[in-house]
Structures are given as C-alpha cells and as structure tokens.
Design an enzyme around this catalytic site. Structure first.
Site, PDB file in Angstrom:
ATOM      1  N   CYS A 195      -0.473   4.647   9.616  1.00 50.57           N
ATOM      2  CA  CYS A 195      -0.616   4.016  10.905  1.00 50.57           C
ATOM      3  C   CYS A 195       0.578   4.429  11.779  1.00 50.57           C
ATOM      4  O   CYS A 195       0.707   4.425  13.019  1.00 50.57           O
ATOM      5  CB  CYS A 195      -0.845   2.511  10.884  1.00 50.57           C
ATOM      6  SG  CYS A 195      -1.675   1.969   9.776  1.00 50.57           S
ATOM      7  N   ASN A 226       0.821  -1.319  -0.094  1.00 45.77           N
ATOM      8  CA  ASN A 226       0.059   0.056  -0.045  1.00 45.77           C
ATOM      9  C   ASN A 226       0.801   1.187   0.266  1.00 45.77           C
ATOM     10  O   ASN A 226       0.331   2.396  -0.090  1.00 45.77           O
ATOM     11  CB  ASN A 226      -0.850  -0.105   1.166  1.00 45.77           C
ATOM     12  CG  ASN A 226      -0.169  -0.240   2.421  1.00 45.77           C
ATOM     13  OD1 ASN A 226       0.519  -1.211   2.601  1.00 45.77           O
ATOM     14  ND2 ASN A 226      -0.486   0.276   3.441  1.00 45.77           N
TER      15      ASN A 226
HETATM   16  N1  PMP Z   1      -3.453  -4.420   4.949  1.00 40.50           N
HETATM   17  C1  PMP Z   1      -3.182  -3.370   3.978  1.00 40.50           C
HETATM   18  C2  PMP Z   1      -2.323  -3.627   3.042  1.00 40.50           C
HETATM   19  C3  PMP Z   1      -3.578  -2.325   4.377  1.00 40.50           C
HETATM   20  O1  PMP Z   1      -3.183  -0.912   3.368  1.00 40.50           O
HETATM   21  C4  PMP Z   1      -4.366  -1.775   5.429  1.00 40.50           C
HETATM   22  C5  PMP Z   1      -5.058  -0.453   5.542  1.00 40.50           C
HETATM   23  N2  PMP Z   1      -5.727   0.117   4.602  1.00 40.50           N
HETATM   24  C6  PMP Z   1      -4.876  -2.917   6.335  1.00 40.50           C
HETATM   25  C7  PMP Z   1      -4.271  -4.226   5.794  1.00 40.50           C
HETATM   26  C8  PMP Z   1      -5.699  -2.467   7.266  1.00 40.50           C
HETATM   27  O2  PMP Z   1      -7.129  -2.343   7.211  1.00 40.50           O
HETATM   28  P1  PMP Z   1      -8.227  -1.742   8.047  1.00 40.50           P
HETATM   29  O3  PMP Z   1      -7.507  -0.526   8.877  1.00 40.50           O
HETATM   30  O4  PMP Z   1      -9.362  -1.475   7.338  1.00 40.50           O
HETATM   31  O5  PMP Z   1      -8.386  -2.773   8.892  1.00 40.50           O
END
Ligand code: PMP
Length: 389
Positions: free
Chosen positions: A325, A152
């Site tokens: 995060c 990401n």
């Molecule tokens: N895995 C990936 C690759 C992410 O980019 C994200 C955040 N969008 C997450 C897991 C966790 O997602 P969420 O905060 O919606 O639970």
C-alpha cells in the site's frame, strides 16, 4: 527462467479444489439467498455451511458469529467503526498498535476526526507490542483496541492471549486482524480471548472478494453499510456466492493442511534466512523466533527496496518491499519506522512470503538471485561506495 513467486502476502492463486467447489455458484446455482423459493434456500444453505467452516477454523462458538464482507479492509472498517459507534455511550477512546495495517489505522483516524481519542501503542525493535505501554494507554472509556495477530511486513506474531487479559482488565473489546496469520498458525478465539477477528479469503487461497468478521456472541456492533439488511443487518448487499462458498472451502482445506504445510515452509524459510544473512550488511526484520512460518523479511544497507524488487523480477522471482500500500507514495513503511529503523534503513527492505508453489529445490536459485541483486545495486550505489572509502 521459470517463475518463483515469493509474495503470497499480497496475492495468492485460488486453490483449484476451491475453484471447482465454488464454480457452480457462478453458473447453475445462481439463486439469491434472500429469495424464498428453492434455488434461494439452497444458496442460503450454502452460505450457512461456509459460515460453519470458518467458525471451525478459529474455534468460534457457532456459525452465527461470522459475518461475510468483501475482504479484510471492509472487515477491519466494520469491526472498528461498527463497534466504536455502536458502543459510543461506553466511551470514545480507541487504541491500535503502531504496526497495524492501514485499513485499521485509517478508520481509527476517521473516528479521531469525529471526536474520538486515538492512541497508538509502540512496539519494540522486533515488532512486539509494548505491553506496559498498552496497559498505561487503556482506560474504562477504551471501547476498541486493535492488535494484529501477526504482521504482514515483518512476520512478528503478537502475544494475543496476554494482550487480551490486559485489554479486558481496563477496556472493552479486543479486535484482532488475523489476515496474515489465519491458515498459517492455529487461532482459537475463545481460548485467546478475542472479541472481534478479521479474516481474508484470498490470504488462504480462496477467491478475492470475500472476507469475514468474527463477532463474539453478545457484542453489539452497528452496520457501516446500510441497505437490504443481509448478514444480520450488519452488511447489506446481495451475497457474493462464489467468493463466500470458496472462502468456506479454502478455510476448511487450510485447517486440514496447515500443520504439515507450515512445517514444510518453515524449513525452507529457515534455510533462506541463514543463507541471506551471510550477505554483508543484511539484517532480518521482525522477531527471529516468534514469526509466521512462511515469512522472511530483511533489510540491506545502502540500497533501495524498489530496485531490489525490480532486479529480482529480472530473474522472474517476485518479492515485496515494505507494504504494497505504501508503494504509491514511496514513503518508507510505517511498520519499519515503528520498529525503530531510520528512513534510509527502512528503504532497503525485502519481504518474502512463501506458499504452496515453493520448494526447497528453489532455494539456491533464490539465494543466488538475492546475492547478485544486492551486489549489483551496491556497485551502483554512491552510499555503498562512500562506505568502502
Ligand atoms: N490486514 C492485513 C494484515 C493485510 O496484510 C492486508 C493486505 N493483505 C489487509 C488487512 C487488507 O486486505 P485487503 O486489501 O485484501 O482488503
């Protein structure tokens, strides 16, 4: 100035078609899918249809292989802890790449605290998993190996089919976090040899509050959320009907429109990269070719990502820096450190993730805002001044 939103990896608006589709499940269709009377059975039927649509996106064997959760974080936890704990007799080793999302790394660290061995596979400077090192780390005791479909923060797409072969020669199950990739590039769990796959609703223009785990038929996992036994006993709790039915519909739309939309965004993305790399001391992060079609990520020497983000916001353009995060700690992103950047280099990152609202006509405004921002911040930066001397 009209808003130009360029941070689709962190949040997306719900598709109005999805909203219309799922709205009745907030109002008229309020039945509990566990109830045996007609309103309940209709709700159950709607969930099964959503399962089928999700199975179709990733070419899963059938809808039964899809388990609904509250989102990607919970799905990653269920995949990793649920599989490692259920298969503990086969071994107590887990493996993940160094650039996994924190919702993969932290459950593995928890397992490590409880007596498991946790090994991390390094990546190269483009963020590609080191396949030889992966091969060396795996043993017959490795029950779960987690490698993301695409990252990401830097957009790099991993060679999942090759990774699957390596994992299955020595270890047991391959978990793939496809949160960033699903709906952007085609994914085929059967063809690519994926055992467990994480999907997130909001990352495909679906409602927040739903995610899904694909579990290959025959693989045994255990619940990490005991209770009333919904979702084949793997994820208890009364189902979030709006989010689940919306996720199904969003998935179906993504499957239908993916090719055209990804081609459109890739054109904007490529031009954006060309223009931004004309700025002095600007570098692309992630793989130059094997990357998500809507993803452009950079680093600029001598300036801070947080300042870039805030300056760009003054133009009403929203970008990201590192992972959402790690903002709370202001630590440099573990992903950028893993691709070999020094701390000070990792601090100057900017991540752009395009989406449906973005158009080629916005390009010149975006490029101008980035150029002005970088110039302004460098004028203020003692490090940049020092370099000029
Ligand atoms: N895995 C990936 C690759 C992410 O980019 C994200 C955040 N969008 C997450 C897991 C966790 O997602 P969420 O905060 O919606 O639970």
């Amino acid at each position: 100035m009209k808003r130009i939103y360029l941070d689709h990896a962190s949040s997306m608006p719900i598709d109005p078609r999805v909203f219309e589709f799922a709205k009745p499940y907030l109002t008229k269709e309020f039945g509990n899918p566990s109830s045996l009377y007609s309103v309940g059975l209709e709700a159950k039927q709607a969930i099964e249809e959503a399962r089928g649509k999700i199975a179709n996106l990733i070419n899963a064997e059938n809808g039964k292989s899809i388990i609904f959760t509250s989102g990607a974080t919970e799905t990653n936890n269920l995949a990793i802890r649920g599989t490692a704990l259920r298969n503990i007799r086969d071994g107590k080793e887990v493996v993940a790449s160094a650039i996994e999302h924190i919702s993969v790394l932290n459950p593995m660290k928890e397992l490590q605290k409880n007596g498991f061995t946790f090994n991390i596979v390094p990546v190269d400077s483009n963020g590609m998993v080191d396949l030889d090192k992966l091969d060396n780390l795996l043993t017959k005791n490795t029950t779960v190996t987690s490698i993301m479909y695409a990252n990401n923060e830097i957009g790099t797409i991993e060679p999942i089919s090759e990774i699957s072969k390596i994992v299955h020669e020595k270890g047991r199950y391959l978990h793939v976090d496809a949160t960033a990739a699903a709906g952007r590039v085609p994914i085929d769990v059967q063809d690519e040899g994926i055992d467990l796959l994480t999907l997130s609703s909001n990352d495909m223009y679906g409602p927040r509050g739903a995610g899904a785990l694909y579990v290959k038929p025959g693989i045994k996992i255990q619940s990490i959320l005991p209770g009333g036994g919904q979702e084949r006993g793997l994820r208890s709790g009364t189902e979030n009907m709006f989010a689940i039915t919306g996720m199904g519909e969003a998935t179906q739309i993504a499957k239908k429109e993916m090719k055209e939309e990804s081609t459109r965004l890739k054109k904007i993305r490529d031009k954006l990269i060309d223009e931004i790399l004309k700025i002095d001391d600007a570098y692309l992060t992630g793989h130059p070719a094997k990357r998500l079609p809507h993803h452009a990520s950079f680093r600029f020497s001598h300036i801070e990502g947080e300042s870039i983000l805030l300056n760009m916001d003054m133009y009403n353009i929203q970008v990201a820096t590192g992972s959402a995060c790690s903002h709370k700690t202001l630590e440099p992103s573990h992903v950028l450190l893993a691709i070999g950047l020094k701390h000070e280099e990792a601090h100057g990152s900017m991540v752009i993730t395009l989406g449906r609202s973005n158009k080629m006509e916005q390009l010149s405004m975006i490029v101008k805002a980035v150029k002005d921002t970088v110039q302004r911040l460098r004028n203020l930066s003692p490090l940049a001044k020092e370099k000029e001397r």
